[in-house]
Motif scaffolding. Sequence first.
Motif, PDB file in Angstrom:
ATOM      1  N   MET A   1       0.862  -1.197   0.000  1.00 48.21           N
ATOM      2  CA  MET A   1       0.000   0.000   0.000  1.00 48.21           C
ATOM      3  C   MET A   1       0.891   1.237   0.000  1.00 48.21           C
ATOM      4  SD  MET A   1      -3.327   0.931   0.296  1.00 48.21           S
ATOM      5  CE  MET A   1      -4.121  -0.433   1.118  1.00 48.21           C
ATOM      6  N   HIS A   2       0.559   2.209  -0.838  1.00 51.02           N
ATOM      7  CA  HIS A   2       1.317   3.464  -0.847  1.00 51.02           C
ATOM      8  C   HIS A   2       0.433   4.593  -0.383  1.00 51.02           C
ATOM      9  CE1 HIS A   2       3.661   6.866  -2.332  1.00 51.02           C
ATOM     10  NE2 HIS A   2       4.686   6.056  -2.205  1.00 51.02           N
ATOM     11  N   GLN A   3       1.084   5.606   0.203  1.00 50.52           N
ATOM     12  CA  GLN A   3       0.313   6.704   0.767  1.00 50.52           C
ATOM     13  C   GLN A   3      -0.543   7.424  -0.269  1.00 50.52           C
ATOM     14  OE1 GLN A   3       3.082   9.560   2.347  1.00 50.52           O
ATOM     15  NE2 GLN A   3       4.048   9.964   0.384  1.00 50.52           N
ATOM     16  N   ASN A   4      -0.154   7.384  -1.557  1.00 55.10           N
ATOM     17  CA  ASN A   4      -0.934   8.063  -2.581  1.00 55.10           C
ATOM     18  C   ASN A   4      -1.995   7.155  -3.193  1.00 55.10           C
ATOM     19  OD1 ASN A   4       0.262  10.465  -2.265  1.00 55.10           O
ATOM     20  ND2 ASN A   4       1.511  10.429  -4.111  1.00 55.10           N
ATOM     21  N   GLY A   5      -2.209   5.979  -2.649  1.00 54.37           N
ATOM     22  CA  GLY A   5      -3.191   5.054  -3.200  1.00 54.37           C
ATOM     23  C   GLY A   5      -2.754   3.636  -2.925  1.00 54.37           C
ATOM     24  N   SER A   6      -3.282   2.690  -3.690  1.00 50.31           N
ATOM     25  CA  SER A   6      -2.963   1.280  -3.448  1.00 50.31           C
ATOM     26  C   SER A   6      -1.824   0.780  -4.327  1.00 50.31           C
ATOM     27  CB  SER A   6      -4.216   0.428  -3.703  1.00 50.31           C
ATOM     28  OG  SER A   6      -4.667   0.625  -5.035  1.00 50.31           O
ATOM     29  N   ILE A   7      -1.207   1.638  -5.105  1.00 47.66           N
ATOM     30  CA  ILE A   7      -0.142   1.234  -6.027  1.00 47.66           C
ATOM     31  C   ILE A   7       1.217   1.590  -5.434  1.00 47.66           C
ATOM     32  CG2 ILE A   7       0.829   1.547  -8.342  1.00 47.66           C
ATOM     33  CD1 ILE A   7      -1.885   0.219  -8.403  1.00 47.66           C
ATOM     34  N   ASN A   8       2.112   0.611  -5.331  1.00 51.90           N
ATOM     35  CA  ASN A   8       3.475   0.921  -4.891  1.00 51.90           C
ATOM     36  C   ASN A   8       4.526   0.499  -5.921  1.00 51.90           C
ATOM     37  OD1 ASN A   8       3.485  -1.829  -4.608  1.00 51.90           O
ATOM     38  ND2 ASN A   8       3.530  -1.809  -2.359  1.00 51.90           N
ATOM     39  N   GLU A   9       4.058  -0.004  -7.075  1.00 45.11           N
ATOM     40  CA  GLU A   9       4.957  -0.276  -8.191  1.00 45.11           C
ATOM     41  C   GLU A   9       4.169  -0.231  -9.503  1.00 45.11           C
ATOM     42  OE1 GLU A   9       6.673  -4.108  -7.530  1.00 45.11           O
ATOM     43  OE2 GLU A   9       4.871  -5.182  -8.138  1.00 45.11           O
ATOM     44  N   PHE A  10       4.907   0.005 -10.587  1.00 45.43           N
ATOM     45  CA  PHE A  10       4.287   0.100 -11.908  1.00 45.43           C
ATOM     46  C   PHE A  10       4.931  -0.925 -12.838  1.00 45.43           C
ATOM     47  CE2 PHE A  10       4.169   4.377 -10.045  1.00 45.43           C
ATOM     48  CZ  PHE A  10       2.812   4.647 -10.092  1.00 45.43           C
ATOM     49  N   ILE A  11       4.207  -1.232 -13.914  1.00 44.58           N
ATOM     50  CA  ILE A  11       4.758  -2.101 -14.964  1.00 44.58           C
ATOM     51  C   ILE A  11       4.952  -1.245 -16.219  1.00 44.58           C
ATOM     52  CG2 ILE A  11       4.365  -4.103 -16.444  1.00 44.58           C
ATOM     53  CD1 ILE A  11       2.581  -5.248 -14.225  1.00 44.58           C
ATOM     54  N   LEU A  12       6.210  -1.164 -16.667  1.00 45.80           N
ATOM     55  CA  LEU A  12       6.512  -0.420 -17.896  1.00 45.80           C
ATOM     56  C   LEU A  12       6.289  -1.340 -19.094  1.00 45.80           C
ATOM     57  CD1 LEU A  12       9.846   1.279 -16.758  1.00 45.80           C
ATOM     58  CD2 LEU A  12       7.671   2.442 -17.142  1.00 45.80           C
ATOM     59  N   LEU A  13       5.391  -0.947 -19.999  1.00 45.56           N
ATOM     60  CA  LEU A  13       5.097  -1.777 -21.175  1.00 45.56           C
ATOM     61  C   LEU A  13       6.208  -1.695 -22.216  1.00 45.56           C
ATOM     62  CD1 LEU A  13       1.270  -1.126 -21.644  1.00 45.56           C
ATOM     63  CD2 LEU A  13       2.400  -3.049 -20.509  1.00 45.56           C
ATOM     64  N   GLY A  14       7.055  -0.665 -22.120  1.00 47.53           N
ATOM     65  CA  GLY A  14       8.197  -0.544 -23.032  1.00 47.53           C
ATOM     66  C   GLY A  14       7.791  -0.226 -24.456  1.00 47.53           C
TER      67      GLY A  14
END
Length: 306
Positions: A1-14
């Motif tokens: 959980m991240h303070q700015n929402g529920s996302i703490n990592e992203f997936i780069l599609l490249g």
Amino acid sequence: MHQNGSINEFILLGLTQDPMKQKLVFVIFFVFFVGTAVGNLLIIVTIKCSRTLGSPMYFFLFYLSLADFCFSTSIVPRLFVDSLSSKTFISYSECLTQIFALHLFGAMEVFVLVFMSFDHYVAICKPLYYSTIMSRQSCLILIMVAWLLSFIHSITQIVLVLRLPFCGPNLIDHYCCDLQPLLKLACMDTYVINLLFVFNSGAVCSCSLVLLLISYTVILRSLRNHSAEARRKALSTCTTHITVVLLSLVPCIFIYARPPVTFPFDKMVEIFYTIGVPFLNPLIYTLRNAEVKSAMRKLWHVKITS
């Protein structure tokens, strides 16, 4: 959980999901990165070690090459490592770091180009006062101002990102972290944030281009009063700089000074801006500059003989 929402990592599609194309991307970008690193580091070392390249123009060229090298390093190594992975995760903090570095060194490049044009203006239009205006102390102050403005610009980007809540999805349709792709993932109305983003990044590119065009208009008008030989030398220097300015600022304005509309060729423009420009700049400055080529030959000769 991240303070700015529920996302703490992203997936780069490249750039592509095709394994064969990913390997091709790796090879191409590896070659470009090696060329960029060698070219810019060669200019940095040559200017640092050469006694003949002590003028303000080469002082600024040193920092332009440094900014190009760091700008490319903040993106490309991660890109060609990601091109060998099936899924490319980037943490929230890594994403912020990449945005900060991207904008710090990108803005630094823009400000150094502006100061280089100012140096050309003083040299051509105020030759009697050149040594006074463009003293070593003045150049150091200008570079400190460039670093300060770049830092302010970059930290503003981070402040804007920190205001965005991310609830999902976490797929970034890009090969690196930047504010505009992240805006599409935010679970809030991003109209105001986007306006601030365009005002911040777009204004840096657009205002710099306007300043540069005005300065070169004044320079070209003043050249009418110079001798043919002086005109030829000044035009050669100015043409090199104008080429670099257009290569750097036109893609920058296209990327950052427009509404959040997606075009099919967006990634190609950004690839040229983030990978092509840092690769081309040292080539342009070495191929068109006899003093730099001569200093490189002397330095290479000294290293071999020693």
